[in-house]
Design a protein around this motif. Sequence first.
Motif, PDB file in Angstrom:
ATOM      1  N   ARG A  14     -13.756  81.377 -19.632  1.00 50.91           N
ATOM      2  CA  ARG A  14     -13.016  81.486 -20.875  1.00 50.91           C
ATOM      3  C   ARG A  14     -11.556  81.164 -20.631  1.00 50.91           C
ATOM      4  N   SER A  15     -10.942  80.600 -21.633  1.00 48.27           N
ATOM      5  CA  SER A  15      -9.493  80.403 -21.582  1.00 48.27           C
ATOM      6  C   SER A  15      -8.809  81.720 -21.894  1.00 48.27           C
ATOM      7  N   THR A  16      -7.621  81.889 -21.363  1.00 51.64           N
ATOM      8  CA  THR A  16      -6.818  83.081 -21.612  1.00 51.64           C
ATOM      9  C   THR A  16      -5.645  82.677 -22.494  1.00 51.64           C
ATOM     10  N   PRO A  17      -5.435  83.328 -23.627  1.00 52.56           N
ATOM     11  CA  PRO A  17      -4.285  82.988 -24.466  1.00 52.56           C
ATOM     12  C   PRO A  17      -2.989  83.029 -23.656  1.00 52.56           C
ATOM     13  N   VAL A  18      -2.110  82.083 -23.913  1.00 54.23           N
ATOM     14  CA  VAL A  18      -0.892  81.940 -23.119  1.00 54.23           C
ATOM     15  C   VAL A  18      -0.042  83.210 -23.130  1.00 54.23           C
ATOM     16  N   LEU A  19      -0.045  83.951 -24.220  1.00 56.52           N
ATOM     17  CA  LEU A  19       0.753  85.186 -24.274  1.00 56.52           C
ATOM     18  C   LEU A  19       0.160  86.298 -23.415  1.00 56.52           C
ATOM     19  N   GLN A  20      -1.044  86.085 -22.883  1.00 54.88           N
ATOM     20  CA  GLN A  20      -1.657  87.071 -22.005  1.00 54.88           C
ATOM     21  C   GLN A  20      -1.575  86.661 -20.534  1.00 54.88           C
ATOM     22  N   LEU A  21      -0.749  85.663 -20.227  1.00 52.19           N
ATOM     23  CA  LEU A  21      -0.570  85.224 -18.838  1.00 52.19           C
ATOM     24  C   LEU A  21       0.737  85.774 -18.295  1.00 52.19           C
ATOM     25  N   ALA A 136      -6.060  80.926 -17.468  1.00 49.81           N
ATOM     26  CA  ALA A 136      -5.481  79.621 -17.775  1.00 49.81           C
ATOM     27  C   ALA A 136      -5.874  79.211 -19.181  1.00 49.81           C
ATOM     28  N   THR A 137      -5.048  78.349 -19.752  1.00 53.16           N
ATOM     29  CA  THR A 137      -5.367  77.787 -21.055  1.00 53.16           C
ATOM     30  C   THR A 137      -4.819  76.370 -21.114  1.00 53.16           C
ATOM     31  N   TRP A 138      -5.523  75.520 -21.848  1.00 51.86           N
ATOM     32  CA  TRP A 138      -5.152  74.111 -21.996  1.00 51.86           C
ATOM     33  C   TRP A 138      -4.640  73.937 -23.417  1.00 51.86           C
ATOM     34  N   LEU A 139      -3.352  73.602 -23.551  1.00 53.82           N
ATOM     35  CA  LEU A 139      -2.724  73.492 -24.864  1.00 53.82           C
ATOM     36  C   LEU A 139      -2.044  72.145 -25.046  1.00 53.82           C
ATOM     37  N   THR A 140      -1.946  71.755 -26.279  1.00 55.87           N
ATOM     38  CA  THR A 140      -0.987  70.732 -26.690  1.00 55.87           C
ATOM     39  C   THR A 140      -0.184  71.377 -27.811  1.00 55.87           C
ATOM     40  N   GLN A 141       1.015  70.941 -27.949  1.00 51.21           N
ATOM     41  CA  GLN A 141       1.886  71.390 -29.033  1.00 51.21           C
ATOM     42  C   GLN A 141       2.596  70.145 -29.540  1.00 51.21           C
ATOM     43  N   TRP A 142       3.534  70.291 -30.446  1.00 61.05           N
ATOM     44  CA  TRP A 142       4.206  69.141 -31.042  1.00 61.05           C
ATOM     45  C   TRP A 142       4.823  68.222 -30.005  1.00 61.05           C
ATOM     46  N   TYR A 143       5.352  68.782 -28.930  1.00 63.74           N
ATOM     47  CA  TYR A 143       6.049  67.984 -27.925  1.00 63.74           C
ATOM     48  C   TYR A 143       5.107  67.115 -27.091  1.00 63.74           C
ATOM     49  N   ALA A 144       3.815  67.372 -27.159  1.00 62.47           N
ATOM     50  CA  ALA A 144       2.852  66.499 -26.481  1.00 62.47           C
ATOM     51  C   ALA A 144       2.728  65.163 -27.201  1.00 62.47           C
ATOM     52  N   PHE A 145       3.189  65.109 -28.436  1.00 61.72           N
ATOM     53  CA  PHE A 145       3.041  63.915 -29.260  1.00 61.72           C
ATOM     54  C   PHE A 145       4.376  63.335 -29.720  1.00 61.72           C
ATOM     55  N   ASP A 146       5.477  63.973 -29.356  1.00 59.81           N
ATOM     56  CA  ASP A 146       6.808  63.544 -29.791  1.00 59.81           C
ATOM     57  C   ASP A 146       7.500  62.856 -28.617  1.00 59.81           C
ATOM     58  N   GLU A 147       7.627  61.544 -28.697  1.00 56.37           N
ATOM     59  CA  GLU A 147       8.181  60.771 -27.585  1.00 56.37           C
ATOM     60  C   GLU A 147       9.617  61.149 -27.251  1.00 56.37           C
ATOM     61  N   ARG A 148      10.325  61.801 -28.166  1.00 54.20           N
ATOM     62  CA  ARG A 148      11.684  62.245 -27.854  1.00 54.20           C
ATOM     63  C   ARG A 148      11.680  63.306 -26.765  1.00 54.20           C
ATOM     64  N   ALA A 149      10.573  64.021 -26.614  1.00 52.26           N
ATOM     65  CA  ALA A 149      10.470  65.060 -25.588  1.00 52.26           C
ATOM     66  C   ALA A 149      10.026  64.508 -24.237  1.00 52.26           C
ATOM     67  N   PHE A 150       9.552  63.272 -24.215  1.00 55.32           N
ATOM     68  CA  PHE A 150       8.931  62.738 -23.000  1.00 55.32           C
ATOM     69  C   PHE A 150       9.880  62.667 -21.807  1.00 55.32           C
ATOM     70  N   PHE A 175     -11.102  87.657 -24.222  1.00 57.29           N
ATOM     71  CA  PHE A 175     -12.135  88.005 -25.187  1.00 57.29           C
ATOM     72  C   PHE A 175     -13.082  86.828 -25.359  1.00 57.29           C
ATOM     73  N   GLU A 176     -14.298  87.138 -25.728  1.00 57.07           N
ATOM     74  CA  GLU A 176     -15.285  86.087 -26.007  1.00 57.07           C
ATOM     75  C   GLU A 176     -15.090  85.639 -27.442  1.00 57.07           C
ATOM     76  N   ARG A 177     -15.257  84.365 -27.669  1.00 57.97           N
ATOM     77  CA  ARG A 177     -15.169  83.837 -29.021  1.00 57.97           C
ATOM     78  C   ARG A 177     -16.520  83.265 -29.409  1.00 57.97           C
ATOM     79  N   PRO A 178     -16.770  83.112 -30.686  1.00 56.99           N
ATOM     80  CA  PRO A 178     -18.053  82.529 -31.097  1.00 56.99           C
ATOM     81  C   PRO A 178     -18.188  81.106 -30.560  1.00 56.99           C
ATOM     82  N   ARG A 179     -19.374  80.782 -30.113  1.00 61.04           N
ATOM     83  CA  ARG A 179     -19.691  79.439 -29.618  1.00 61.04           C
ATOM     84  C   ARG A 179     -20.693  78.816 -30.579  1.00 61.04           C
TER      85      ARG A 179
END
Length: 192
Positions: A14-21, A136-150, A175-179
């Motif tokens: 399971r992934s762990t929410p980033v706020l729980q790391l 661990a968790t695998w995320l993208t946020q706005w900056y993954a798609f905004d070339e100004r942040a690159f 926590f387990e989530r529905p699959r």
Amino acid sequence: MKNDAVIDFLKTRRSTPVLQLAEPGPGKAELEEMLTIASRVPDHGKLAPWRFIVYAGEARAEVGDALAAIVAADDPTASAERLDLERKRLSLAPVVVGVVSTASIHPKIPEWEQIMSAGAASYNLLAAANAFGYGATWLTQWYAFDERAFAALGVADGEKVAGFVHIGTRKEAPFERPRPALADVVTWRGAL
């Protein structure tokens, strides 16, 4: 030969929410081993059409400052809370690894296959971190798609971000989530 331990791991990963790391995160030797595992993915043509960028220590805050500056430039009325959120984007976990797709036009290997290889590398890194006992968790946020942040992220022209894998120690059990039910996601063509 069936490997029950690996099967059990894959069935319960399971992934762990980033706020729980939290601290501690992996050290350099552990992370290098995780990245070696992450590199063992399907890769038609042996192109390695991805690369990793490790954000640790003060580099996380430096990127966060750049992200906050972009948000402030776009929205001069952005609240202090919003700017603080942007500053902390890569500081919520002890280590963050950017997985960057370097897919390009190739005479034999479709670009789509190269992009999927970057996704597989992202998942392998996520699974490796879990196998080492980290959340661990695998995320993208706005900056993954905004070339100004690159530039701040270290992403070169023509590259795309597959995601950011945040790694640290779990503060609590995930926590387990529905699959999805197999009947909803599997189509059978022929009989076994």
